[in-house]
Scaffold this active site. Structure first.
Site, short mmCIF file in Angstrom:
data_model
loop_
_atom_site.label_atom_id
_atom_site.label_comp_id
_atom_site.label_asym_id
_atom_site.label_seq_id
_atom_site.Cartn_x
_atom_site.Cartn_y
_atom_site.Cartn_z
N LEU A 206 0.81 -1.21 0.00
CA LEU A 206 0.00 0.00 0.00
C LEU A 206 0.85 1.27 0.00
O LEU A 206 0.33 2.36 -0.22
CB LEU A 206 -0.95 -0.01 1.21
CG LEU A 206 -2.04 -1.09 1.16
CD1 LEU A 206 -2.87 -1.06 2.43
CD2 LEU A 206 -2.93 -0.92 -0.06
N GLU A 243 8.60 -13.40 -8.77
CA GLU A 243 9.94 -13.25 -8.21
C GLU A 243 10.88 -14.26 -8.86
O GLU A 243 10.48 -15.39 -9.16
CB GLU A 243 9.93 -13.48 -6.71
CG GLU A 243 9.10 -12.47 -5.92
CD GLU A 243 9.22 -12.71 -4.43
OE1 GLU A 243 10.10 -12.12 -3.80
OE2 GLU A 243 8.43 -13.51 -3.89
N HIS A 267 -1.01 -8.70 0.07
CA HIS A 267 -0.64 -7.72 -0.96
C HIS A 267 -1.62 -7.72 -2.14
O HIS A 267 -2.16 -6.68 -2.52
CB HIS A 267 0.76 -8.02 -1.51
CG HIS A 267 1.84 -8.08 -0.48
ND1 HIS A 267 1.81 -7.30 0.66
CD2 HIS A 267 2.98 -8.82 -0.40
CE1 HIS A 267 2.90 -7.57 1.38
NE2 HIS A 267 3.61 -8.47 0.77
N ARG A 365 11.26 -10.83 -12.39
CA ARG A 365 10.76 -10.14 -11.21
C ARG A 365 9.91 -8.97 -11.69
O ARG A 365 10.42 -8.06 -12.37
CB ARG A 365 11.91 -9.63 -10.36
CG ARG A 365 11.46 -8.96 -9.07
CD ARG A 365 12.63 -8.34 -8.32
NE ARG A 365 12.19 -7.79 -7.04
CZ ARG A 365 12.96 -7.01 -6.26
NH1 ARG A 365 14.20 -6.71 -6.65
NH2 ARG A 365 12.49 -6.54 -5.12
#
Length: 791
Positions: A206, A243, A267, A365
């Site tokens: 955030l 990732e 997330h 990524r």
């Protein structure tokens, strides 16, 4: 003169007020000051906060705290502070001066006992008294594991609260619990020490600039988005975090949490809410934003096991064995990759798929939220004549690019054939390297914007904490709503073996997935290894479904996905043969959780199934209304019937609810169902009966130590279950044994013990009702997944 005197007095009073404001002091206590998070992000964030605010009349002291003894702790903290950096536009001499000042304000202290917290409070009060400063407030940043929260909270509440007129802000880092129950416990515990307005739960996503821009962007572009932001125009939404690193060094954490708890539940769910929630009139109101988020959670369709696909990179189990001293035989079921299909059941988003995906050891990524719009245009001229700003045939998409990837920075991208967006002055139009393509289009096909100044997420959030802005943090209600949504899926996946993938570019298409009718599935079939070993992952041609014998009858065994696919194919083949020979197919189905995946497979992948000529019967039913979630018929309706076209009069629910009573003997529901079977099913012989096997050896609703339905002339019986709801209706064992084919589906590691036991017993239906399933002239086939068969 009087007027002049009043002006002079006002100016003097204003000066006094400003001087008083200059004397306000804030103490910041960083717990876990020598840990990785503190070294990588938090000290730098605190230094940036100091640079931003000290010139505005605020006074600070920074207390780095940990359990480490003072001398060693001071050395570790000093090392962490060596890497502090200034903004690029700051002169080196000024930077050195500011760093030196910050270091003088930062000291280490051991916080271990109640006396340590009392001493900290006395030191802060003594400093305030000595300098004549007025205390504005205290910030306690918990960069420690959640198990330490309660003791720290108790000590702060009893010994370290600031005095009257000053505020307290307590900052908590994830994870906030492991599931809904543990999150509720943690919230209750913390709530006994702190007020809701005092707690700031950090989700650092955030604080990322592209994420923080989602609501303001939607607000600033309401006019353009109002007509587009809905199911009529949005094809799908992708919320992705990939990732390249693996979990090496973090396997202790990962074994407890896995990728869904680590990334998706927090997330990516937060990004989902920002994209999909109804836009408040005032997006700056934390209360309004929270209210609209909670409304969205209420509209989310519940997740099931078929809503997700999971994977694990091949070297993960070996890393766990090495780091956690596990035996050589240990193989982890923790997913390091997950993709989840989310649906929102409201008027705006009905039918729009939201894909949430994250994984470790992937090919790149990158993080982004991508809204892909439908394209119903057909352009007559060839593609070479298409103009990026005008052609409706080009892809139409809006991307909040969170970071990394080929772009390398936060960005907002809007296809030029959508609209020219409006962004605040803190964002500027950007140019990427020549030839750069993003999401299938060159960068020149987008209106592209990036922040004028990039800022680390923790720096942004620390600034919001200092200023008391709650809109970038997770409230208790928000947290529990998220866990309530994710916990059922996590429980359903707890014993599911994830797909193995090699990692990096070698993954190829192995993790590609598709979605249909509310289910996600891997595009490419991949065989699983019973015992993963060195070398490349096997290819589909290297592995076959295991065929063997179990209790003298054929056994089919495979991993659950392949097993369900095989069983569905066999049922369809049986149905086609029956319809070809007799014109109709009579199928009796069991309820419970095991057949759900089968129902979904039949509904979404078997378009040649002769549903128009199929009669569907129930093997057993709970004595509840047919609309009750506990009803087997309700499960059949939800997962199969509403997706296929079976004639209404071919569906035969058990009559458990008659005369507004449930399974009353005098209503003769069992006899009514028996007469219906006798009238429609030739010789009362079903073409196929699907059974399960309970952990106590029961099948249908025929239970151990109960003679009801095990012999005699009755076709349908009322029985009593040891678990609620106790009253059941069931086909009898003699009727089941009249079937032309009986399939027994056994899935899950919890069935391993009963599977091993039943393999050894003889014909003992009173002890083990499943052992009495022996079709007189038909075929019995066992379908077991590897978890049940081999564990």
């Amino acid at each position: 003169m009087w007027k002049m005197l009043i002006v002079v007095m006002c100016v003097a009073l204003l000066g006094c007020l400003q001087a008083q404001e200059l004397q306000e002091h804030v103490s910041i206590i960083l717990l876990g000051a020598t840990g990785d998070l503190a070294k990588k992000y938090l000290w730098q964030g605190l230094f940036q906060l100091y640079l931003d605010e000290v010139g505005r009349g605020h006074s600070f002291s920074f207390h780095g705290a940990a359990l480490t003894a003072p001398k060693q702790g001071q050395e570790l903290m000093a090392k962490a502070l060596e890497s502090l950096s200034c903004p690029k536009d700051m002169a080196p001499s000024h930077c050195a001066e500011e760093k030196d000042q910050f270091l003088q304000l930062s000291r280490y202290r051991q916080l271990k006992t109640a006396e340590d917290y009392q001493a900290l409070n006395k030191d802060i009060e003594a400093q305030l008294q000595h300098t004549g400063l007025r205390e504005a407030g205290r910030i306690f940043y918990f960069s420690v594991p959640p198990f330490a929260y309660a003791d720290i909270a108790r000590n702060i509440n009893s010994s370290c609260r600031p005095g009257p007129g000053a505020w307290l802000r307590v900052v908590l880092e994830k994870p906030f619990g492991h599931d809904h129950f543990s999150a509720q416990q943690l919230a209750t515990e913390l709530g006994s020490f702190f007020q809701e307005e005092e707690m700031y739960r950090v989700d650092h996503y955030l604080g990322k600039q592209a994420v923080a821009q989602i609501l303001p962007f939607r607000d600033q572009n309401r006019k353009a988005l109002d007509s587009l932001w809905n199911r009529h125009h949005v094809e799908r939404v992708e919320i992705i975090m990939k990732e390249t690193v693996d979990a090496e060094g973090r396997t202790s954490f990962y074994e407890e949490y896995g990728v869904i708890r680590d990334v998706l539940q927090n997330h990516l769910t937060e990004v989902l809410t920002l994209v999909a929630m109804e836009l408040p009139l005032n997006v700056s109101s934390a209360e309004a934003v929270l209210r609209h988020k909670l409304q969205l959670f209420q509209a989310l369709r519940g997740l099931q096991r078929g809503s997700a696909v999971v994977g694990q990179y091949q070297s993960y189990s070996e890393q766990v064995r090495r780091e956690l001293q596990k035996p050589d035989s240990f193989h982890s079921l923790t997913p390091t990759f997950a993709a989840v299909l989310v649906h929102i059941d409201n008027l705006r988003w009905e039918g729009v798929p939201f894909i949430l995906m994250s994984g470790k050891a992937l090919d790149e990524r990158v993080g982004y939220a991508r809204i892909l719009f439908k394209n119903q245009a057909c352009c007559v001229q060839s593609e070479k004549h298409w103009a990026a700003a005008q052609s409706q045939c080009l892809p139409r998409q809006l991307i909040f690019h969170i970071g990394h990837g080929d772009l390398g920075s936060p960005a907002v991208l809007v296809s030029r054939n959508l609209f020219r967006p409006s962004l605040p002055s803190s964002w500027k139009e950007m140019e990427g390297p020549p030839g750069l393509r993003l999401f299938g289009s060159p960068l020149s096909d987008y209106y592209a914007y990036s922040p004028v100044q990039e800022r680390d997420a923790h720096s942004v959030l620390l600034s919001h904490i200092f200023h008391g802005r709650k809109d970038s943090f997770i409230t208790t209600e928000n947290l529990l709503a998220s866990w309530g949504f994710w916990t059922p899926l996590l429980e359903s996946l707890a014993h599911k073996a994830p797909r193995l993938y090699p990692g990096g570019a070698e993954n190829g298409r192995l993790l590609d997935f598709e979605f249909s009718s509310g289910r996600l599935f891997f595009s490419q079939q991949q065989p699983e290894q019973l015992v993963p070993g060195p070398g490349p992952a096997p290819m589909p041609s290297d592995f076959q479904v295991l065929r063997a014998k179990y209790r003298e009858s054929p056994l089919v065994s495979a991993w659950s996905e392949e097993l369900i696919s095989k069983l569905a194919n066999d049922i369809e083949a049986t149905a086609v043969r029956a319809v070809r020979r007799f014109g109709q197919f009579h199928l009796a189905l069991s309820g419970g959780s095991s057949p759900v995946a089968l129902f979904q497979q039949l509904a979404t992948a078997h378009y040649g199934f002769p549903w128009a000529h199929t009669h569907l019967w129930l093997v057993d039913e709970r004595c509840v209304p047919l609309s009750d979630p506990e009803s087997n018929f309700q499960g059949l309706q939800a997962h199969l019937l509403q997706h296929v076209r079976v004639p209404y009069y071919n569906i035969h629910p058990m009559p458990v609810h008659l005369q507004q009573r449930l399974c009353a003997e005098e209503d003769q529901g069992a006899q009514i169902y028996a007469r219906e079977i006798s009238a429609l099913v030739a010789n009362s012989s079903f073409d196929l009966v699907l059974l399960g096997m309970g952990a106590d050896g029961h099948t249908a609703s025929l239970f151990p130590q109960s003679p009801t339905g095990l012999d005699g002339e009755q076709l349908v019986v009322l029985t009593t279950s040891p678990s609620q709801p106790h009253r059941r209706m069931s086909l009898s064992l003699p009727l089941i044994n009249r079937a032309k084919k009986v399939a027994v589906l056994v899935m899950g590691r919890m069935k391993r013990e009963i599977t091993a036991l039943v393999s050894r017993v003889g014909y003992e239906p009173k002890k083990w009702p499943i052992s009495g399933v022996l079709p007189h002239s038909g075929q019995l086939v066992w379908y077991m997944d590897y978890d049940a068969f081999l564990a």
